[in-house]
Design a protein around this motif. Structure first.
Motif, mmCIF file in Angstrom:
data_model
loop_
_atom_site.group_PDB
_atom_site.id
_atom_site.type_symbol
_atom_site.label_atom_id
_atom_site.label_comp_id
_atom_site.label_asym_id
_atom_site.label_seq_id
_atom_site.Cartn_x
_atom_site.Cartn_y
_atom_site.Cartn_z
ATOM 1 N N VAL A 730 0.866 -1.186 0.000
ATOM 2 C CA VAL A 730 0.000 0.000 0.000
ATOM 3 C C VAL A 730 0.901 1.235 0.000
ATOM 4 C CG1 VAL A 730 -1.796 1.267 1.220
ATOM 5 C CG2 VAL A 730 -1.794 -1.232 1.266
ATOM 6 N N LEU A 731 0.682 2.107 -0.970
ATOM 7 C CA LEU A 731 1.423 3.365 -1.061
ATOM 8 C C LEU A 731 0.434 4.508 -1.202
ATOM 9 C CD1 LEU A 731 4.056 4.955 -1.326
ATOM 10 C CD2 LEU A 731 4.008 4.494 -3.800
ATOM 11 N N LYS A 732 0.510 5.445 -0.242
ATOM 12 C CA LYS A 732 -0.408 6.577 -0.235
ATOM 13 C C LYS A 732 0.375 7.855 -0.504
ATOM 14 C CE LYS A 732 -3.718 4.421 2.919
ATOM 15 N NZ LYS A 732 -4.530 4.549 4.148
ATOM 16 N N LEU A 733 -0.009 8.522 -1.627
ATOM 17 C CA LEU A 733 0.650 9.757 -2.060
ATOM 18 C C LEU A 733 -0.373 10.866 -2.239
ATOM 19 C CD1 LEU A 733 3.033 8.114 -4.696
ATOM 20 C CD2 LEU A 733 3.642 8.882 -2.404
ATOM 21 N N SER A 734 -1.372 10.856 -1.412
ATOM 22 C CA SER A 734 -2.443 11.834 -1.541
ATOM 23 C C SER A 734 -1.922 13.249 -1.290
ATOM 24 C CB SER A 734 -3.550 11.506 -0.535
ATOM 25 O OG SER A 734 -4.587 12.457 -0.604
ATOM 26 N N ALA A 735 -2.352 14.188 -2.156
ATOM 27 C CA ALA A 735 -2.032 15.620 -2.019
ATOM 28 C C ALA A 735 -0.537 15.892 -2.068
ATOM 29 C CB ALA A 735 -2.631 16.166 -0.732
ATOM 30 N N CYS A 736 0.218 15.069 -2.791
ATOM 31 C CA CYS A 736 1.640 15.363 -3.030
ATOM 32 C C CYS A 736 1.710 16.232 -4.290
ATOM 33 C CB CYS A 736 2.438 14.078 -3.214
ATOM 34 S SG CYS A 736 2.533 13.078 -1.710
ATOM 35 N N LYS A 737 1.652 17.538 -4.112
ATOM 36 C CA LYS A 737 1.468 18.482 -5.216
ATOM 37 C C LYS A 737 2.681 18.584 -6.137
ATOM 38 C CE LYS A 737 -2.653 19.920 -3.935
ATOM 39 N NZ LYS A 737 -3.850 19.698 -4.795
ATOM 40 N N TYR A 738 3.821 18.165 -5.640
ATOM 41 C CA TYR A 738 5.040 18.349 -6.426
ATOM 42 C C TYR A 738 5.422 17.114 -7.219
ATOM 43 C CZ TYR A 738 5.565 22.625 -3.753
ATOM 44 O OH TYR A 738 5.362 23.871 -3.204
ATOM 45 N N GLU A 758 -2.422 -1.398 -3.598
ATOM 46 C CA GLU A 758 -3.249 -0.198 -3.436
ATOM 47 C C GLU A 758 -2.380 1.042 -3.635
ATOM 48 O OE1 GLU A 758 -5.935 2.114 -0.022
ATOM 49 O OE2 GLU A 758 -5.489 -0.042 0.161
ATOM 50 N N LEU A 759 -2.867 1.954 -4.460
ATOM 51 C CA LEU A 759 -2.158 3.190 -4.763
ATOM 52 C C LEU A 759 -3.137 4.352 -4.640
ATOM 53 C CD1 LEU A 759 0.389 4.683 -5.742
ATOM 54 C CD2 LEU A 759 -0.393 4.268 -8.106
ATOM 55 N N ASP A 760 -2.733 5.345 -3.864
ATOM 56 C CA ASP A 760 -3.578 6.524 -3.649
ATOM 57 C C ASP A 760 -2.867 7.741 -4.213
ATOM 58 O OD1 ASP A 760 -5.298 8.476 -2.852
ATOM 59 O OD2 ASP A 760 -5.325 7.917 -0.725
ATOM 60 N N LEU A 761 -3.411 8.296 -5.291
ATOM 61 C CA LEU A 761 -2.875 9.511 -5.934
ATOM 62 C C LEU A 761 -3.875 10.650 -5.859
ATOM 63 C CD1 LEU A 761 -1.265 7.866 -9.104
ATOM 64 C CD2 LEU A 761 -0.067 8.728 -7.091
ATOM 65 N N SER A 762 -4.755 10.608 -4.898
ATOM 66 C CA SER A 762 -5.803 11.627 -4.795
ATOM 67 C C SER A 762 -5.188 13.013 -4.625
ATOM 68 C CB SER A 762 -6.714 11.308 -3.606
ATOM 69 O OG SER A 762 -7.321 10.047 -3.770
ATOM 70 N N TYR A 763 -5.798 13.989 -5.330
ATOM 71 C CA TYR A 763 -5.419 15.407 -5.220
ATOM 72 C C TYR A 763 -3.951 15.656 -5.578
ATOM 73 C CZ TYR A 763 -9.754 15.218 -2.605
ATOM 74 O OH TYR A 763 -11.043 14.979 -2.234
ATOM 75 N N SER A 764 -3.405 14.783 -6.392
ATOM 76 C CA SER A 764 -2.030 14.979 -6.858
ATOM 77 C C SER A 764 -2.052 15.688 -8.216
ATOM 78 C CB SER A 764 -1.310 13.635 -6.960
ATOM 79 O OG SER A 764 -1.901 12.829 -7.963
ATOM 80 N N CYS A 778 0.321 -1.534 -14.563
ATOM 81 C CA CYS A 778 0.367 -2.079 -13.194
ATOM 82 C C CYS A 778 -0.825 -3.010 -13.007
ATOM 83 C CB CYS A 778 0.360 -0.949 -12.174
ATOM 84 S SG CYS A 778 1.783 0.148 -12.305
ATOM 85 N N THR A 779 -0.695 -4.200 -13.530
ATOM 86 C CA THR A 779 -1.817 -5.136 -13.546
ATOM 87 C C THR A 779 -2.132 -5.722 -12.173
ATOM 88 O OG1 THR A 779 -0.298 -6.919 -14.130
ATOM 89 C CG2 THR A 779 -1.375 -5.751 -15.941
ATOM 90 N N ASN A 780 -1.211 -5.606 -11.215
ATOM 91 C CA ASN A 780 -1.457 -6.174 -9.881
ATOM 92 C C ASN A 780 -2.245 -5.241 -8.965
ATOM 93 O OD1 ASN A 780 -0.111 -8.591 -10.427
ATOM 94 N ND2 ASN A 780 1.873 -7.732 -9.838
ATOM 95 N N LEU A 781 -2.437 -4.004 -9.378
ATOM 96 C CA LEU A 781 -3.180 -3.065 -8.543
ATOM 97 C C LEU A 781 -4.616 -3.532 -8.343
ATOM 98 C CD1 LEU A 781 -1.965 0.438 -9.780
ATOM 99 C CD2 LEU A 781 -1.524 -0.638 -7.577
ATOM 100 N N VAL A 782 -5.073 -3.467 -7.075
ATOM 101 C CA VAL A 782 -6.430 -3.863 -6.739
ATOM 102 C C VAL A 782 -7.289 -2.647 -6.428
ATOM 103 C CG1 VAL A 782 -7.834 -5.145 -5.069
ATOM 104 C CG2 VAL A 782 -5.686 -6.105 -5.878
ATOM 105 N N ASN A 783 -6.707 -1.644 -5.818
ATOM 106 C CA ASN A 783 -7.453 -0.454 -5.413
ATOM 107 C C ASN A 783 -6.671 0.777 -5.854
ATOM 108 O OD1 ASN A 783 -8.813 1.617 -4.067
ATOM 109 N ND2 ASN A 783 -9.245 0.360 -2.288
ATOM 110 N N VAL A 784 -7.302 1.633 -6.641
ATOM 111 C CA VAL A 784 -6.679 2.865 -7.138
ATOM 112 C C VAL A 784 -7.581 4.034 -6.788
ATOM 113 C CG1 VAL A 784 -5.854 4.134 -9.152
ATOM 114 C CG2 VAL A 784 -5.500 1.660 -9.011
ATOM 115 N N ASN A 785 -6.991 5.053 -6.115
ATOM 116 C CA ASN A 785 -7.728 6.255 -5.743
ATOM 117 C C ASN A 785 -7.178 7.437 -6.532
ATOM 118 O OD1 ASN A 785 -9.315 4.954 -3.782
ATOM 119 N ND2 ASN A 785 -7.683 5.145 -2.261
#
Length: 955
Positions: A730-738, A758-764, A778-785
């Motif tokens: 699980v990698l969460k990168l939410s709101a990483c504007k740069y 799981e990958l979270d790119l919300s508000y990026s 990335c075929t192994n991803l199960v949850n993408v935000n």
């Protein structure tokens, strides 16, 4: 025959009305009548008097006019017999005397009895009635209604139930005497079983109206068994007793109350040789101003409670216990040399001299209660102490005239001086001479200022609501219980005890000094002791006198600023609400739980070592430095420690670390933590703005790291993460504007993080092409935000033949190959993407596991075209620009379309026609749809079970 029976019942009711009229003048209330119960004899009873109606077997209840109809029995009355329909049976009558048969009993009995089971009796016997010779009404019953005349003999089947004497004894042991009387009237066997001596040793007639004849009859019948008699609340109980006294020679316990007991009663009382216990409550004794004399040679216990008499004399040489509590008399004379316990509490009319004379006359007295006798003085207590050398228990509560200063009771064990206004600190000298004292109560002694006692046997002491109480000094090796409460002026406490295990001193606002030498003390509660200083910590540390302490509560001790405790036994510590505490140092290897709620000003925390398994310091916003050594800790929360700059965390078993919003948490602290906590699996560094590449590269030591949260950081380069966290899920990168598109190149071009689910790119700021390639490769991803991604304009996942990326055919082959692979994507969230206009996912995209898509609040979305074989939930709420909707989702069950104002009914009808499992549809506030369209929608999709349309156009 049925008509005959109804006529008989009507005739019975007419007779009952006549009898009811004769009984209107009788006294109301309960009256015991055992005429049925005592009717059973060895010889057959005499025949009943002639009556015009059927006399059925019944017994009279102890309650007024409550008859119970008896069931059928065999003629020998030994077994219960159950008759089948059509079988002849008999109902045996017994003499009923002058009892009247209630109309309600008649009706209920005959109503519950099957008509076919009511048969004529062939012959009279055992007091029964020959129904063939008795007229049921004024007219004879026709033979046609008699089942025994002219009918072919029918086969009989009988069910027998054997009730042995032992079984009956067991059943009857659960019944009261009222029910025993009812049961005893049923048959000879039940009569004998209910008459067992064990059931009649205690006769309880309290609050029952019983006639003199019945009472005497019972006493005569069971005079060999009766040992206890209760006549409390029985009218004229003294008369009843005197009439039956001659047959109560074995009576041991007698209880009376709520009446008047004459002198003749007390004279008759002396004729009971076995009487041991006598209790009289709420009664008038004797006659007028004459002395009521109670004289008995064997009486041991006498209770005279709430009784009224001018003078009472007790002449019982064997009496051991006498209670005259709340009785109203002016003088009492005691001739009971063996008396051990005397209770004169609340005898307000007794004078000081009368109490003195009564107690002094009992030289073997061991217990005396004079509470609420306000006239008692020290002189009386002194004379009692000289005459009663064995006195061990004294209750002088609410005796306002005593000071106890010159009273010496060397054998005293229990002393109660509750609300004695004359008790002062000088009284403690006299109490200290009672070396055998075990229990002491000094509540509400308003003038008491200090207590200093050294008593080797003291076990319990109570000090409640002492307004002027300042100092307490106790020394007792066996002290087990101490209650100190509402002593607002108390400042100093010194306790020495080897047995005290729990100490509660809540809300002692003035307490400053506490000294304890209690080697067995386990639990201490000092909540709301606002004046306690830092020195209190020495009391509970090593060498402080409490080596076995396990639980310590110091909640809301607002004067504590530096808390330092070293204890090998401490398990629970609560410092909630200590708002002025700035430094905390704990060296408690057994500590399992610590509560720091409300410690808003804590700056330095040192836990070294502790036995904690989890710790939450996120409630300490000013925490700057933290040092933790916890060998078994698995969870640590530092969330919200915004100024935390120095952190040394040595927890080899740590699994989860949350350092969210620790903006000054630097690379050095992170690197040191990683070295000392190699088992971390979940690491949250959200808003840790000071974390850089060095800190991220140090994560390579965490072989088990599966979750990493870097949301709200200023990261540009993710390569340290890709290189050091190969097992990340699980990698969460939410709101990483740069972050840029190139920041994720290694992820979808070089196959970094192969285990990522799981990958979270919300508000990026990730662009559309990078997102498309990410989903494709990335075929192994199960949850993408992808929530709130402003650069996402179109989300198109199509087959290779239809693929075109910005007209660049050079990339087409690579992307074609990637879309051919099956992907594991299950959840796709694109909530609040303001610029997305089109979402297309075809069957060629191989999203075979995609089950949930969320496009809520995508206000510019115009077209949605989905062909997902496994999709079950689709949320298009508040997509106000949606016009085109195409669905080929055979497993879709839930479709949310509220506030889709541009979507037409025809478009929706065509979309859901291919959704064969759709059950729930929400079209609230869809202006282009009317209620009339509901039927068309149901026709298009027959599986629909629920349509929500609260605010539709046209309503």
């Amino acid at each position: 025959m049925a008509d005959g029976r109804l006529k008989a019942v009507a005739h019975d009711l007419e007779d009952e009305e006549e009898m009811d009229g004769e009984e209107e003048g009788e006294t109301e209330g309960e009256e015991l009548d055992l005429s049925l119960f005592t009717a059973w004899r060895t010889d057959p009873p005499p025949p009943p008097p002639p009556r015009r109606h059927v006399s059925l077997l019944y017994s009279r209840d102890w309650d007024e006019m409550d008859e119970v109809a008896a069931t059928s029995r065999e003629s020998n009355h030994k077994r219960a017999r159950v008759f089948d329909s059509g079988e002849s049976s008999q109902y045996t009558g017994i003499p009923s005397g002058d009892l009247s048969f209630s109309r309600y009993t008649d009706m209920n009995y005959l109503h519950n009895l099957p008509y076919d089971d009511v048969e004529r009796q062939d012959e009279a016997g055992d007091g029964g009635i020959d129904m063939a010779t008795h007229d049921l009404t004024d007219e004879n019953v026709p033979d046609a209604e008699n089942p025994n005349v002219g009918n072919v003999e029918q086969p009989q089947s009988e069910l027998r139930m054997d009730l042995t004497d032992d079984l009956l004894y067991l059943i009857f042991s659960f019944l009261g005497q009222k029910d025993l009387c009812r049961a005893g009237a049923s048959c000879k066997q039940w009569h004998a079983a209910s008459s067992h001596e064990d059931f009649w040793r205690s006769l309880k007639f309290d609050n029952i109206q019983i006639t003199l004849e019945n009472f005497v009859s019972i006493c005569l019948r069971y005079h060999q068994n009766v040992k206890e008699l209760n006549l409390s609340g029985v009218p004229r109980a003294d008369v009843l007793f005197m009439e039956a006294a001659s047959c109560l020679s074995r009576l041991e316990t007698l209880t009376l109350g709520k009446g008047h007991l004459s002198d003749a009663f007390f004279q008759e009382l002396s004729e009971l040789p076995a009487l041991i216990n006598l209790s009289i409550c709420d009664s008038a004794l004797g006659g007028g101003i004459n002395e009521a004399t109670i004289q008995h040679d064997r009486l041991r216990n006498l209770h005279i409670v709430k009784c009224r008499s001018h003078r009472i004399a007790v002449r019982c040489p064997q009496l051991l216990k006498l209670s005259m509590k709340r009785s109203s008399m002016t003088h009492v004379t005691l001739h009971s040399p063996q008396l051990r316990e005397l209770d004169l509490s609340s005898c307000h009319k007794l004078s000081d001299a009368a109490i003195r004379a009564a107690a002094v006359a009992c030289p073997k007295l061991t217990s005396l209660d004079t509470s609420f006798c306000s006239c008692v003085t020290d002189e009386t207590l002194r004379e009692i102490s000289q005459a009663c050398l064995s006195l061990s228990s004294l209750d002088a509560s609410n005796c306002h005239n005593i000071s106890f200063e010159s009273v010496k009771l060397s054998m005293l064990v229990d002393l109660k001086l509750h609300s004695c206004e004359g008790i002062t600190s000088a009284s403690m000298a006299a109490i200290a001479q009672s070396r055998l004292l075990e229990a002491l109560q000094l509540d509400n002694c308003s003038l008491l200022t200090s207590v200093s006692l050294d008593l080797p046997h003291l076990r319990k002491i109570s000090l409640v609501h002492l307004r002027k109480f300042v100092e307490l000094n106790l020394r007792s090796p066996v002290l087990q219980y101490i209650k100190v409460s509402r002593c607002s002026a108390l400042q100093r406490i010194n306790i020495i005890s080897n047995s005290l295990q729990k100490l509660v001193l809540q809300k002692q606002e003035s307490l400053v000094n506490l000294s304890l030498q209690c080697y067995s003390l386990v639990d201490v509660d000092l909540s709301d002791c606002e004046s306690l200083t830092n020195s209190i910590c020495d009391v509970f540390s090593r060498g402080g006198g409490c080596p076995m302490l396990r639980s310590l509560v110091l909640d809301n001790c607002e004067s504590l600023s530096v808390v330092e405790i070293r204890s090998c036994s401490l398990v629970n510590l609560s410092l909630a609400g200590c708002r002025t505490m700035t430094s905390l140092k704990l060296s408690c290897p057994s500590l399992k739980k610590v509560n720091l709620d409300g410690c808003d000003h804590l700056e330095v925390a040192n836990f070294s070592p502790v036995g904690l398994e989890s710790l939450n310091l996120g409630i300490c916003p000013k925490l700057d430095t933290v040092h933790i050594e916890a060998p078994i800790m698995t969870t640590l929360e530092l969330k919200g420690c915004g100024v935390l700059s120095k952190a040394s965390i040595k927890c080899p078993c740590l699994i989860s670390l949350d350092a969210s919003f620790c903006r000054q948490f630097v690379d050095g602290s992170l690197s040191g933590t990683v070295v000392d906590c190699p088992l971390i699996e979940q690491l949250t560094l959200s808003s840790c703005l000071a974390i850089g590449d060095d800190g991220l590269y140090s994560l390579i030591r965490l072989d088990r790291l599966t979750l990493l949260d870097l949301s709200y950081t200023f990261l540009i380069n993710l390569q340290p993460v890709f290189d050091s966290c190969s097992k990340l899920k699980v990698l969460k990168l939410s709101a990483c504007k740069y972050l840029t598109d190139s920041s994720l190149d290694a992820l979808y071009k070089q196959g970094a993080l192969p285990s990522l689910l799981e990958l979270d790119l919300s508000y990026s700021s990730i662009g559309q092409n990078a997102i498309i390639e990410l989903l494709a490769n990335c075929t192994n991803l199960v949850n993408v935000n992808l929530n709130g991604c402003t650069n996402l304009h179109e989300l198109v996942c199509v087959s290779a033949d239809a693929m075109s990326i910005d007209g660049n055919s050079g990339n087409k082959d690579a992307v074609m190959a990637s879309w051919k692979s099956e992907r594991l994507l299950e959840v796709l969230n694109c909530t609040g993407c303001p610029n997305i206009k089109k979402v297309v996912i075809t069957s060629g995209a191989n999203c075979l596991h995609l089950s949930k898509i969320n496009l809520n609040l995508s206000t510019n979305l115009k077209e949605v075209d989905l062909a997902c074989s496994n999709l079950s939930i689709l949320n298009l709420s508040n997509c106000t620009s949606l016009e085109i909707l195409k669905l080929d989702c055979p497993r879709l069950t839930n479709l949310q379309l509220p506030a889709c104002t541009m979507l037409a009914e025809d478009e929706l009808e065509g979309a859901i026609s291919h959704c064969n499992l759709l059950e729930s549809l929400n079209i609230n506030s869809c202006n282009k749809m009317n209620l009339e369209d509901f039927e068309r929608l149901r026709s298009a999709c027959p599986s629909l079970k629920r349509i929500q349309g609260g605010s539709l156009g046209g309503i």
